[in-house]
Design a protein around this motif. Sequence first.
Motif, PDB file in Angstrom:
ATOM      1  N   ALA A   4       6.772   1.584  11.066  1.00  0.00           N
ATOM      2  CA  ALA A   4       5.364   1.242  11.304  1.00  0.00           C
ATOM      3  C   ALA A   4       4.441   1.998  10.348  1.00  0.00           C
ATOM      4  O   ALA A   4       3.447   1.444   9.861  1.00  0.00           O
ATOM      5  N   ILE A   5       4.760   3.253  10.055  1.00  0.00           N
ATOM      6  CA  ILE A   5       3.933   4.052   9.151  1.00  0.00           C
ATOM      7  C   ILE A   5       4.018   3.499   7.734  1.00  0.00           C
ATOM      8  O   ILE A   5       3.007   3.369   7.031  1.00  0.00           O
ATOM      9  N   LEU A   6       5.235   3.159   7.307  1.00  0.00           N
ATOM     10  CA  LEU A   6       5.394   2.610   5.965  1.00  0.00           C
ATOM     11  C   LEU A   6       4.617   1.301   5.823  1.00  0.00           C
ATOM     12  O   LEU A   6       3.935   1.085   4.822  1.00  0.00           O
ATOM     13  N   ALA A   7       4.699   0.446   6.828  1.00  0.00           N
ATOM     14  CA  ALA A   7       3.975  -0.822   6.772  1.00  0.00           C
ATOM     15  C   ALA A   7       2.473  -0.595   6.699  1.00  0.00           C
ATOM     16  O   ALA A   7       1.758  -1.273   5.940  1.00  0.00           O
ATOM     17  N   GLU A   8       1.979   0.362   7.446  1.00  0.00           N
ATOM     18  CA  GLU A   8       0.548   0.655   7.429  1.00  0.00           C
ATOM     19  C   GLU A   8       0.121   1.209   6.074  1.00  0.00           C
ATOM     20  O   GLU A   8      -0.937   0.852   5.547  1.00  0.00           O
ATOM     21  N   ASN A   9       0.944   2.077   5.487  1.00  0.00           N
ATOM     22  CA  ASN A   9       0.653   2.608   4.156  1.00  0.00           C
ATOM     23  C   ASN A   9       0.629   1.501   3.104  1.00  0.00           C
ATOM     24  O   ASN A   9      -0.193   1.521   2.177  1.00  0.00           O
ATOM     25  N   LEU A  10       1.532   0.549   3.245  1.00  0.00           N
ATOM     26  CA  LEU A  10       1.540  -0.599   2.338  1.00  0.00           C
ATOM     27  C   LEU A  10       0.216  -1.346   2.406  1.00  0.00           C
ATOM     28  O   LEU A  10      -0.407  -1.643   1.386  1.00  0.00           O
ATOM     29  N   LYS A  11      -0.218  -1.644   3.616  1.00  0.00           N
ATOM     30  CA  LYS A  11      -1.453  -2.401   3.811  1.00  0.00           C
ATOM     31  C   LYS A  11      -2.659  -1.651   3.245  1.00  0.00           C
ATOM     32  O   LYS A  11      -3.589  -2.257   2.704  1.00  0.00           O
ATOM     33  N   ASN A  12      -2.633  -0.326   3.359  1.00  0.00           N
ATOM     34  CA  ASN A  12      -3.783   0.487   2.954  1.00  0.00           C
ATOM     35  C   ASN A  12      -3.777   0.860   1.474  1.00  0.00           C
ATOM     36  O   ASN A  12      -4.635   1.630   1.028  1.00  0.00           O
ATOM     37  N   GLY A  13      -2.819   0.382   0.729  1.00  0.00           N
ATOM     38  CA  GLY A  13      -2.833   0.600  -0.713  1.00  0.00           C
ATOM     39  C   GLY A  13      -2.223   1.895  -1.184  1.00  0.00           C
ATOM     40  O   GLY A  13      -2.369   2.248  -2.363  1.00  0.00           O
ATOM     41  N   VAL A  14      -1.499   2.609  -0.299  1.00  0.00           N
ATOM     42  CA  VAL A  14      -0.910   3.894  -0.689  1.00  0.00           C
ATOM     43  C   VAL A  14       0.090   3.715  -1.837  1.00  0.00           C
ATOM     44  O   VAL A  14       0.226   4.585  -2.702  1.00  0.00           O
ATOM     45  N   TYR A  15       0.761   2.562  -1.879  1.00  0.00           N
ATOM     46  CA  TYR A  15       1.810   2.347  -2.871  1.00  0.00           C
ATOM     47  C   TYR A  15       1.357   1.446  -4.024  1.00  0.00           C
ATOM     48  O   TYR A  15       2.189   0.966  -4.808  1.00  0.00           O
ATOM     49  N   ASN A  16       0.071   1.223  -4.142  1.00  0.00           N
ATOM     50  CA  ASN A  16      -0.416   0.290  -5.160  1.00  0.00           C
ATOM     51  C   ASN A  16       0.006   0.673  -6.576  1.00  0.00           C
ATOM     52  O   ASN A  16       0.356  -0.191  -7.392  1.00  0.00           O
ATOM     53  N   GLU A  17      -0.048   1.962  -6.889  1.00  0.00           N
ATOM     54  CA  GLU A  17       0.287   2.385  -8.248  1.00  0.00           C
ATOM     55  C   GLU A  17       1.759   2.140  -8.551  1.00  0.00           C
ATOM     56  O   GLU A  17       2.113   1.712  -9.658  1.00  0.00           O
ATOM     57  N   LYS A  18       2.622   2.387  -7.571  1.00  0.00           N
ATOM     58  CA  LYS A  18       4.048   2.107  -7.769  1.00  0.00           C
ATOM     59  C   LYS A  18       4.282   0.614  -7.976  1.00  0.00           C
ATOM     60  O   LYS A  18       5.073   0.202  -8.831  1.00  0.00           O
ATOM     61  N   LEU A  19       3.591  -0.188  -7.199  1.00  0.00           N
ATOM     62  CA  LEU A  19       3.749  -1.633  -7.321  1.00  0.00           C
ATOM     63  C   LEU A  19       3.221  -2.139  -8.657  1.00  0.00           C
ATOM     64  O   LEU A  19       3.780  -3.066  -9.245  1.00  0.00           O
TER      65      LEU A  19
END
Length: 433
Positions: A4-19
């Motif tokens: 659930a935490i990972l999914a929320e981080n995805l939605k909030n843009g935490v991983y945008n730079e990696k993507l």
Amino acid sequence: MELAILAENLKNGVYNEKLRKLYGDNKIESAKARYLKAVENFESLYGNRDIEIISVPGRSEILGNHTDHNHGCVLAAAINLDVIAVVSKSLIPGGRKSHIRIQSEGFDPDDVDISNTENLASAEREKFTSSAIIRGTCNRFVELGHEIGGFDAYTVSDVLKGSGLSSSAAFEILVGFILNYLYNEDKITPLEIAQIGQYAENNYFGKPCGLMDQTACSVGGFVAIDFKNPAEPAVEKLDFDLTKSGYSLCIVSPGGSHDNLNQEYADIRKEMEQVAAYFGKEVLRDVDKAEFNNNIDKLRQLYGDRAILRSMHYFAENIRVRAGADALKDGNFEGFLQLITSSGNSSFKYLQNLYVPKEPQSQGLPLALALSEEILVNKQAAARVHGGGFAGTIQAFIPKRFVGEYFEKIRPIFGEDSCLELFVRNDGAVVVM
């Protein structure tokens, strides 16, 4: 990380730079949606677990058409199409070494019992299946003294099957990378993971492939590989950023099936090795080119003209690979494009892997190249056959400003889904989040 935490981080843009690094600026939102859907599907299958998300790229052969199987040189690159896996250590009762379960989108699930060494033996009934890859990978890990363990995974791939972009190699590297990351403290090198993938494909899946595909998928970026010693190939990752060159790597699929082409591929290797055997060698890499030239009359009598032409392609292609790697390292992109064109001409005239002789009415690859040459005239572009040939795809390096025009003229002939614009990603197999 908790699902659930990972999914929320995805939605909030935490991983945008990696993507962004993996897929490019204009693909971040679509990548997030793809990842979130994969996470949801994992949860529906396996429940709320601590998870990792892993990405393994497909690959594009840049130079070195049909050279690796005769211990030659290749230049390949990882691309921004990939297979991703949402993965978690197994919770199946019976211990961590019991089962590997993989559900790949659109395919039947794999459930491989790895609880003892007897279960790791090759099974004839599993040939040409993903379960064979899983079992073969685990067996090789054990033989090499590495740890194996159970895991559950849900995978999604946009590496198109039959496109010459190595969907099978990406899956092989994925399985090995997961075992390395979960159970071996990430100590196994990308090259060894590639070799394990090749072992699984050769000995369990049942396809006598070389090592280029697995190495490019595992290492990432532009990679020059010398297979003079195939047990320990020399691998050099090149420092070249295609996106800064102003060019795109484009793939065009004119249609055609790889079914029933095994003999066509096998004949290329067989004919090259027949020529090598005349000189008492197993592969062309060990044959002296001058000695070859001095014996062409005798080789014609024994093996015919095509074997000679294919061998001539091999010798020249090895030189082109080295020159292409040097051109990229020197920033000489114009020289690199000339080598791409030269390689394509050699594959057409000498290697002769653009269409099947017994099916002369089906020449999609030559037609795609002829159209490309006409559309891209005076545009400083280059095109060649991509991968094994006979069917599949062509490859073109095109200035970004001309890609739209090129696709507009190609798609009406081969179909809306026939064209792909790619870039070379620097990461090979990697934990994204």
